[in-house]
Design an enzyme around this catalytic site. Structure first.
Site, PDB file in Angstrom:
ATOM      1  N   ARG A 262       0.861  -1.177   0.000  1.00 58.82           N
ATOM      2  CA  ARG A 262       0.000   0.000   0.000  1.00 58.82           C
ATOM      3  C   ARG A 262       0.897   1.226   0.000  1.00 58.82           C
ATOM      4  O   ARG A 262       1.910   1.266   0.708  1.00 58.82           O
ATOM      5  CB  ARG A 262      -0.901   0.037   1.249  1.00 58.82           C
ATOM      6  CG  ARG A 262      -2.081  -0.904   1.207  1.00 58.82           C
ATOM      7  CD  ARG A 262      -3.130  -0.480   0.173  1.00 58.82           C
ATOM      8  NE  ARG A 262      -4.293  -1.355   0.163  1.00 58.82           N
ATOM      9  CZ  ARG A 262      -4.407  -2.463  -0.569  1.00 58.82           C
ATOM     10  NH1 ARG A 262      -3.427  -2.844  -1.373  1.00 58.82           N
ATOM     11  NH2 ARG A 262      -5.524  -3.185  -0.513  1.00 58.82           N
ATOM     12  N   GLU A 291      -3.686   7.351  -4.538  1.00 61.46           N
ATOM     13  CA  GLU A 291      -3.962   6.878  -5.904  1.00 61.46           C
ATOM     14  C   GLU A 291      -5.197   7.571  -6.467  1.00 61.46           C
ATOM     15  O   GLU A 291      -6.160   7.777  -5.721  1.00 61.46           O
ATOM     16  CB  GLU A 291      -4.173   5.363  -5.868  1.00 61.46           C
ATOM     17  CG  GLU A 291      -2.886   4.665  -5.509  1.00 61.46           C
ATOM     18  CD  GLU A 291      -3.034   3.159  -5.302  1.00 61.46           C
ATOM     19  OE1 GLU A 291      -4.079   2.595  -5.679  1.00 61.46           O
ATOM     20  OE2 GLU A 291      -2.099   2.570  -4.765  1.00 61.46           O
ATOM     21  N   HIS A 309      -1.381  -0.091  -9.729  1.00 64.13           N
ATOM     22  CA  HIS A 309      -2.014  -1.000  -8.747  1.00 64.13           C
ATOM     23  C   HIS A 309      -2.572  -2.255  -9.441  1.00 64.13           C
ATOM     24  O   HIS A 309      -3.775  -2.513  -9.411  1.00 64.13           O
ATOM     25  CB  HIS A 309      -3.117  -0.263  -7.970  1.00 64.13           C
ATOM     26  CG  HIS A 309      -3.418  -0.903  -6.646  1.00 64.13           C
ATOM     27  ND1 HIS A 309      -3.801  -0.196  -5.531  1.00 64.13           N
ATOM     28  CD2 HIS A 309      -3.381  -2.204  -6.250  1.00 64.13           C
ATOM     29  CE1 HIS A 309      -3.998  -1.033  -4.517  1.00 64.13           C
ATOM     30  NE2 HIS A 309      -3.746  -2.265  -4.944  1.00 64.13           N
TER      31      HIS A 309
HETATM   32  C1  GLV Z   1      -4.856  -5.341  -3.666  1.00 62.91           C
HETATM   33  O1  GLV Z   1      -4.390  -4.272  -3.519  1.00 62.91           O
HETATM   34  C2  GLV Z   1      -5.150  -6.227  -2.589  1.00 62.91           C
HETATM   35  O2  GLV Z   1      -5.043  -5.823  -1.420  1.00 62.91           O
HETATM   36  O3  GLV Z   1      -5.534  -7.370  -2.848  1.00 62.91           O
END
Ligand code: GLV
Length: 358
Positions: A262, A291, A309
Protein backbone atom coordinates in the site's frame (compact mmCIF):
# COMPACT_ATOMS: atom_id res chain seq x y z
CA UNK A 1 -38.93 -25.06 -8.99
CA UNK A 2 -37.24 -24.20 -5.68
CA UNK A 3 -39.55 -22.36 -3.33
CA UNK A 4 -38.22 -18.93 -2.49
CA UNK A 5 -38.30 -18.51 1.29
CA UNK A 6 -36.21 -15.40 1.88
CA UNK A 7 -36.35 -11.82 0.69
CA UNK A 8 -33.97 -11.09 -2.14
CA UNK A 9 -30.68 -9.50 -1.14
CA UNK A 10 -29.97 -6.18 -2.83
CA UNK A 11 -26.31 -6.14 -3.84
CA UNK A 12 -24.22 -3.30 -5.21
CA UNK A 13 -21.10 -4.42 -7.05
CA UNK A 14 -18.48 -1.70 -7.47
CA UNK A 15 -16.50 -2.64 -10.58
CA UNK A 16 -16.92 -5.50 -13.03
CA UNK A 17 -17.71 -9.11 -12.11
CA UNK A 18 -16.74 -12.09 -14.29
CA UNK A 19 -19.60 -13.78 -16.16
CA UNK A 20 -19.39 -16.94 -14.03
CA UNK A 21 -20.14 -14.94 -10.87
CA UNK A 22 -22.88 -12.95 -12.58
CA UNK A 23 -24.52 -16.22 -13.63
CA UNK A 24 -24.16 -17.67 -10.15
CA UNK A 25 -25.75 -14.68 -8.46
CA UNK A 26 -28.52 -14.34 -11.02
CA UNK A 27 -29.49 -18.00 -10.74
CA UNK A 28 -29.48 -18.13 -6.92
CA UNK A 29 -32.94 -18.52 -5.37
CA UNK A 30 -32.67 -18.98 -1.61
CA UNK A 31 -31.96 -16.21 -1.14
CA UNK A 32 -32.10 -14.53 -4.53
CA UNK A 33 -29.70 -11.67 -5.24
CA UNK A 34 -30.81 -8.50 -6.92
CA UNK A 35 -27.58 -7.15 -8.43
CA UNK A 36 -26.67 -3.61 -9.49
CA UNK A 37 -23.22 -2.99 -10.97
CA UNK A 38 -21.50 0.37 -11.05
CA UNK A 39 -18.48 0.06 -13.28
CA UNK A 40 -16.33 3.04 -12.40
CA UNK A 41 -12.71 3.58 -13.25
CA UNK A 42 -11.90 5.93 -10.34
CA UNK A 43 -13.17 6.09 -6.77
CA UNK A 44 -16.76 7.35 -6.53
CA UNK A 45 -17.09 10.65 -4.61
CA UNK A 46 -18.33 9.90 -1.05
CA UNK A 47 -21.78 11.42 -1.56
CA UNK A 48 -22.32 9.44 -4.76
CA UNK A 49 -21.16 6.24 -3.07
CA UNK A 50 -23.46 6.93 -0.10
CA UNK A 51 -26.45 7.34 -2.45
CA UNK A 52 -25.53 4.18 -4.38
CA UNK A 53 -25.41 2.19 -1.12
CA UNK A 54 -28.70 3.62 0.19
CA UNK A 55 -31.10 0.74 -0.35
CA UNK A 56 -28.55 -2.08 -0.43
CA UNK A 57 -28.08 -5.10 1.84
CA UNK A 58 -24.60 -5.95 0.56
CA UNK A 59 -21.76 -4.43 -1.42
CA UNK A 60 -18.81 -5.93 -3.28
CA UNK A 61 -15.89 -3.54 -3.06
CA UNK A 62 -12.33 -2.96 -4.26
CA UNK A 63 -9.43 -1.10 -2.55
CA UNK A 64 -10.53 2.33 -3.79
CA UNK A 65 -14.02 2.13 -2.23
CA UNK A 66 -14.12 3.75 1.21
CA UNK A 67 -16.84 2.10 3.27
CA UNK A 68 -17.20 3.90 6.59
CA UNK A 69 -19.68 5.85 8.74
CA UNK A 70 -19.88 8.62 6.13
CA UNK A 71 -20.56 6.44 3.10
CA UNK A 72 -22.92 4.21 5.10
CA UNK A 73 -24.95 7.15 6.45
CA UNK A 74 -27.87 6.47 4.08
CA UNK A 75 -27.61 2.66 4.16
CA UNK A 76 -29.42 1.32 7.26
CA UNK A 77 -29.90 -2.12 5.67
CA UNK A 78 -26.31 -2.74 4.68
CA UNK A 79 -24.93 -5.78 6.47
CA UNK A 80 -22.34 -7.39 4.22
CA UNK A 81 -19.17 -6.05 2.55
CA UNK A 82 -17.23 -8.39 0.26
CA UNK A 83 -13.84 -6.85 -0.46
CA UNK A 84 -12.24 -8.13 -3.68
CA UNK A 85 -8.69 -7.66 -2.38
CA UNK A 86 -6.63 -9.03 0.47
CA UNK A 87 -5.90 -5.57 1.94
CA UNK A 88 -8.92 -3.91 3.52
CA UNK A 89 -7.66 -0.58 4.84
CA UNK A 90 -10.52 1.11 2.94
CA UNK A 91 -13.07 -0.60 5.21
CA UNK A 92 -13.82 0.74 8.69
CA UNK A 93 -14.09 -2.64 10.44
CA UNK A 94 -14.52 -1.04 13.88
CA UNK A 95 -17.56 0.82 12.56
CA UNK A 96 -18.88 -2.44 11.06
CA UNK A 97 -18.56 -4.18 14.44
CA UNK A 98 -20.25 -1.36 16.34
CA UNK A 99 -22.92 -0.69 13.74
CA UNK A 100 -26.60 -0.71 14.75
CA UNK A 101 -29.31 -1.99 14.35
CA UNK A 102 -27.17 -4.77 12.85
CA UNK A 103 -23.49 -5.42 12.54
CA UNK A 104 -21.78 -5.59 9.16
CA UNK A 105 -19.90 -8.74 8.20
CA UNK A 106 -16.86 -8.25 5.94
CA UNK A 107 -14.81 -10.68 3.89
CA UNK A 108 -11.62 -10.31 1.84
CA UNK A 109 -9.73 -12.55 -0.59
CA UNK A 110 -6.63 -13.98 1.10
CA UNK A 111 -4.61 -16.80 -0.42
CA UNK A 112 -5.63 -16.52 -4.07
CA UNK A 113 -3.42 -13.60 -5.12
CA UNK A 114 -0.07 -14.39 -3.51
CA UNK A 115 1.68 -15.65 -6.62
CA UNK A 116 0.32 -12.95 -8.94
CA UNK A 117 1.35 -10.18 -6.55
CA UNK A 118 4.79 -11.63 -5.87
CA UNK A 119 5.27 -12.05 -9.64
CA UNK A 120 4.59 -8.35 -10.16
CA UNK A 121 6.89 -7.36 -7.28
CA UNK A 122 9.65 -9.47 -8.79
CA UNK A 123 8.94 -8.09 -12.25
CA UNK A 124 9.35 -4.53 -10.89
CA UNK A 125 12.54 -5.55 -9.10
CA UNK A 126 14.04 -6.96 -12.28
CA UNK A 127 12.71 -4.11 -14.42
CA UNK A 128 14.49 -1.53 -12.26
CA UNK A 129 17.67 -3.59 -11.75
CA UNK A 130 18.04 -4.43 -15.45
CA UNK A 131 16.59 -1.15 -16.80
CA UNK A 132 13.99 -3.00 -18.87
CA UNK A 133 11.72 0.02 -19.44
CA UNK A 134 14.63 2.26 -20.43
CA UNK A 135 15.83 -0.45 -22.82
CA UNK A 136 12.39 -0.76 -24.40
CA UNK A 137 12.20 3.02 -24.94
CA UNK A 138 15.75 3.04 -26.32
CA UNK A 139 14.93 0.49 -28.99
CA UNK A 140 11.47 1.83 -29.86
CA UNK A 141 12.74 5.39 -30.25
CA UNK A 142 15.34 4.27 -32.79
CA UNK A 143 18.41 4.94 -30.63
CA UNK A 144 19.86 1.43 -31.03
CA UNK A 145 22.83 1.48 -33.36
CA UNK A 146 24.52 -1.79 -32.39
CA UNK A 147 26.09 -3.74 -29.52
CA UNK A 148 27.90 -1.56 -27.03
CA UNK A 149 29.89 -2.91 -24.12
CA UNK A 150 28.58 -0.46 -21.54
CA UNK A 151 25.10 0.14 -22.88
CA UNK A 152 22.33 0.24 -20.24
CA UNK A 153 24.36 -1.53 -17.58
CA UNK A 154 22.24 -2.67 -14.67
CA UNK A 155 22.62 -4.35 -11.31
CA UNK A 156 23.10 -8.09 -10.76
CA UNK A 157 20.36 -9.80 -8.73
CA UNK A 158 21.82 -13.22 -7.87
CA UNK A 159 23.76 -13.40 -4.61
CA UNK A 160 22.47 -9.99 -3.48
CA UNK A 161 20.50 -9.46 -0.27
CA UNK A 162 16.76 -8.86 -0.38
CA UNK A 163 14.97 -7.45 2.64
CA UNK A 164 11.31 -8.40 2.77
CA UNK A 165 9.10 -6.26 4.98
CA UNK A 166 6.08 -8.33 6.00
CA UNK A 167 6.35 -12.09 5.75
CA UNK A 168 2.74 -13.16 5.29
CA UNK A 169 1.50 -15.17 2.33
CA UNK A 170 2.64 -12.69 -0.34
CA UNK A 171 5.95 -12.02 1.42
CA UNK A 172 6.57 -15.76 1.50
CA UNK A 173 5.79 -16.07 -2.23
CA UNK A 174 8.29 -13.24 -2.82
CA UNK A 175 10.90 -14.95 -0.62
CA UNK A 176 10.51 -18.17 -2.61
CA UNK A 177 11.10 -16.29 -5.85
CA UNK A 178 14.16 -14.56 -4.37
CA UNK A 179 15.52 -17.94 -3.23
CA UNK A 180 15.08 -19.23 -6.78
CA UNK A 181 17.22 -16.32 -7.99
CA UNK A 182 20.00 -17.20 -5.55
CA UNK A 183 19.46 -14.21 -3.27
CA UNK A 184 20.20 -13.98 0.45
CA UNK A 185 16.93 -13.28 2.25
CA UNK A 186 16.39 -11.25 5.38
CA UNK A 187 12.94 -10.25 6.55
CA UNK A 188 11.06 -8.36 9.16
CA UNK A 189 7.69 -9.37 10.58
CA UNK A 190 6.26 -7.64 13.54
CA UNK A 191 3.16 -7.56 15.65
CA UNK A 192 3.83 -3.91 16.54
CA UNK A 193 4.04 -3.10 12.82
CA UNK A 194 7.19 -0.98 13.32
CA UNK A 195 9.71 -3.81 13.22
CA UNK A 196 12.35 -2.80 15.77
CA UNK A 197 10.82 -4.66 18.70
CA UNK A 198 12.64 -7.63 20.28
CA UNK A 199 11.50 -11.05 19.14
CA UNK A 200 12.19 -14.72 19.72
CA UNK A 201 12.30 -16.92 16.62
CA UNK A 202 9.10 -18.99 16.35
CA UNK A 203 8.08 -22.01 14.26
CA UNK A 204 7.54 -19.86 11.17
CA UNK A 205 11.03 -18.34 11.46
CA UNK A 206 12.53 -21.82 11.82
CA UNK A 207 10.63 -23.04 8.76
CA UNK A 208 11.84 -20.02 6.73
CA UNK A 209 15.42 -20.62 7.84
CA UNK A 210 15.16 -24.26 6.92
CA UNK A 211 13.42 -23.84 3.56
CA UNK A 212 15.02 -20.62 2.29
CA UNK A 213 17.96 -19.88 4.58
CA UNK A 214 16.04 -16.70 5.43
CA UNK A 215 16.92 -14.73 8.54
CA UNK A 216 14.50 -12.64 10.58
CA UNK A 217 15.95 -9.26 11.56
CA UNK A 218 14.79 -5.95 12.99
CA UNK A 219 13.76 -3.23 10.57
CA UNK A 220 16.86 -1.06 10.96
CA UNK A 221 19.21 -3.93 10.19
CA UNK A 222 17.11 -4.88 7.17
CA UNK A 223 17.34 -1.31 5.86
CA UNK A 224 21.11 -1.19 6.35
CA UNK A 225 21.93 -4.57 4.77
CA UNK A 226 19.52 -4.90 1.85
CA UNK A 227 20.40 -4.43 -1.82
CA UNK A 228 16.70 -4.78 -2.63
CA UNK A 229 13.75 -4.10 -0.33
CA UNK A 230 10.23 -5.31 -1.08
CA UNK A 231 7.19 -4.33 0.99
CA UNK A 232 4.50 -6.92 1.72
CA UNK A 233 2.88 -5.74 4.95
CA UNK A 234 -0.72 -4.54 5.25
CA UNK A 235 -1.48 -0.86 5.76
CA UNK A 236 -2.66 -0.25 9.32
CA UNK A 237 -2.29 2.75 11.63
CA UNK A 238 0.81 0.91 12.92
CA UNK A 239 2.47 0.65 9.50
CA UNK A 240 1.50 4.19 8.47
CA UNK A 241 4.66 5.81 6.96
CA UNK A 242 6.77 2.90 8.19
CA UNK A 243 9.48 4.14 5.83
CA UNK A 244 10.13 7.85 6.23
CA UNK A 245 13.17 10.17 6.30
CA UNK A 246 14.90 8.33 9.17
CA UNK A 247 14.53 4.99 7.35
CA UNK A 248 15.67 6.39 3.96
CA UNK A 249 18.79 7.64 5.73
CA UNK A 250 19.57 4.03 6.75
CA UNK A 251 19.04 2.48 3.31
CA UNK A 252 22.08 1.83 1.07
CA UNK A 253 22.29 4.35 -1.77
CA UNK A 254 22.62 1.35 -4.15
CA UNK A 255 19.31 -0.16 -2.93
CA UNK A 256 16.25 -0.72 -5.12
CA UNK A 257 12.90 -0.43 -3.30
CA UNK A 258 9.75 -2.17 -4.51
CA UNK A 259 6.25 -1.49 -3.18
CA UNK A 260 3.27 -3.62 -4.18
CA UNK A 261 1.62 -3.36 -0.74
CA UNK A 262 0.00 0.00 0.00
CA UNK A 263 1.29 3.47 -0.84
CA UNK A 264 0.69 4.84 2.63
CA UNK A 265 3.23 2.43 4.18
CA UNK A 266 5.86 4.81 2.76
CA UNK A 267 6.05 8.55 3.40
CA UNK A 268 5.87 9.55 -0.26
CA UNK A 269 7.37 13.00 0.30
CA UNK A 270 10.36 11.45 2.06
CA UNK A 271 10.71 8.95 -0.81
CA UNK A 272 10.71 11.75 -3.41
CA UNK A 273 13.38 13.57 -1.38
CA UNK A 274 15.48 10.41 -0.96
CA UNK A 275 15.35 9.79 -4.72
CA UNK A 276 16.32 13.38 -5.53
CA UNK A 277 19.19 13.23 -3.02
CA UNK A 278 20.53 9.97 -4.48
CA UNK A 279 19.84 8.12 -1.22
CA UNK A 280 18.24 5.27 -3.16
CA UNK A 281 19.18 3.73 -6.52
CA UNK A 282 15.73 3.04 -7.95
CA UNK A 283 12.07 2.38 -7.25
CA UNK A 284 9.48 -0.08 -8.52
CA UNK A 285 6.05 1.13 -7.42
CA UNK A 286 2.62 -0.40 -8.00
CA UNK A 287 0.89 1.66 -5.30
CA UNK A 288 0.82 5.32 -4.32
CA UNK A 289 -0.08 7.27 -1.22
CA UNK A 290 -3.04 9.03 -2.90
CA UNK A 291 -3.96 6.88 -5.90
CA UNK A 292 -4.20 7.67 -8.75
CA UNK A 293 -2.00 10.74 -8.05
CA UNK A 294 1.66 10.18 -8.96
CA UNK A 295 4.42 12.63 -8.00
CA UNK A 296 5.95 14.20 -11.13
CA UNK A 297 9.41 13.27 -9.81
CA UNK A 298 8.55 9.58 -10.28
CA UNK A 299 7.21 10.13 -13.78
CA UNK A 300 10.36 11.99 -14.81
CA UNK A 301 12.89 9.55 -13.30
CA UNK A 302 14.25 6.78 -15.58
CA UNK A 303 15.18 4.72 -12.49
CA UNK A 304 11.54 4.57 -11.32
CA UNK A 305 9.25 1.94 -12.86
CA UNK A 306 5.56 2.47 -12.20
CA UNK A 307 2.44 0.32 -12.42
CA UNK A 308 -1.22 1.28 -11.74
CA UNK A 309 -2.01 -1.00 -8.75
CA UNK A 310 -2.08 -4.22 -10.79
CA UNK A 311 -0.43 -6.62 -8.32
CA UNK A 312 -3.22 -9.19 -8.56
CA UNK A 313 -4.24 -8.36 -12.13
CA UNK A 314 -4.08 -11.67 -13.94
CA UNK A 315 -7.18 -13.25 -15.50
CA UNK A 316 -6.83 -16.27 -13.24
CA UNK A 317 -6.34 -14.34 -10.02
CA UNK A 318 -9.03 -11.73 -10.59
CA UNK A 319 -11.50 -14.52 -11.40
CA UNK A 320 -10.48 -16.37 -8.23
CA UNK A 321 -10.88 -13.19 -6.15
CA UNK A 322 -14.36 -12.54 -7.54
CA UNK A 323 -15.33 -16.17 -6.96
CA UNK A 324 -14.15 -16.03 -3.34
CA UNK A 325 -16.00 -12.77 -2.66
CA UNK A 326 -19.24 -14.00 -4.22
CA UNK A 327 -19.01 -17.38 -2.50
CA UNK A 328 -18.45 -15.70 0.87
CA UNK A 329 -21.51 -13.49 0.36
CA UNK A 330 -23.71 -16.40 -0.73
CA UNK A 331 -22.53 -18.49 2.21
CA UNK A 332 -23.15 -15.71 4.74
CA UNK A 333 -26.72 -15.11 3.54
CA UNK A 334 -27.29 -18.88 3.53
CA UNK A 335 -26.24 -19.02 7.21
CA UNK A 336 -22.75 -20.49 6.72
CA UNK A 337 -19.83 -18.54 8.15
CA UNK A 338 -17.46 -17.65 5.26
CA UNK A 339 -13.91 -18.88 5.81
CA UNK A 340 -12.67 -15.52 4.58
CA UNK A 341 -14.57 -13.41 7.12
CA UNK A 342 -12.44 -10.51 8.38
CA UNK A 343 -14.51 -9.85 11.49
CA UNK A 344 -15.50 -13.44 12.26
CA UNK A 345 -15.86 -12.45 15.92
CA UNK A 346 -19.24 -10.85 15.16
CA UNK A 347 -20.60 -13.92 13.34
CA UNK A 348 -22.80 -15.30 16.14
CA UNK A 349 -24.50 -11.94 16.65
CA UNK A 350 -24.66 -11.23 12.90
CA UNK A 351 -26.39 -14.51 12.08
CA UNK A 352 -28.90 -14.13 14.88
CA UNK A 353 -29.73 -10.64 13.60
CA UNK A 354 -30.23 -12.10 10.10
CA UNK A 355 -32.60 -14.72 11.40
CA UNK A 356 -34.76 -11.99 12.95
CA UNK A 357 -34.84 -10.09 9.63
CA UNK A 358 -36.44 -13.01 7.74
C1 GLV B 1 -4.86 -5.34 -3.67
O1 GLV B 1 -4.39 -4.27 -3.52
C2 GLV B 1 -5.15 -6.23 -2.59
O2 GLV B 1 -5.04 -5.82 -1.42
O3 GLV B 1 -5.53 -7.37 -2.85
Amino acid sequence: MTKQTKKSIKVLCLGKLPQAQLDLLRSATNPAFDLEIIDRSGPLPSDQLARALASKDAVLTEPQDRINAETLALAPNLRFVGQRAVGFDNLDIQHFNDSTPHKILATNTPGVLDNATADLAFALLIAVARRVVEADTYVKTGQWSGFENDLLLGTEISSKTIGIIGLGRIGLAMARRAHGFGMRIIYMRSSSGRGNDDFAADQKDLMLKDELGAERVKLDRLLQESDFISLHCPYTPKTDKLLSTREFDLIKSSCILVNTARGRVIDEKAMVEALAAGKIHGLGLDVMEREPEVPQAFIDAPNVVLAPHIGSATHETRNAMAALAVRGMMEAFAGIMPQNAINAEIWAEWISQQEKLH
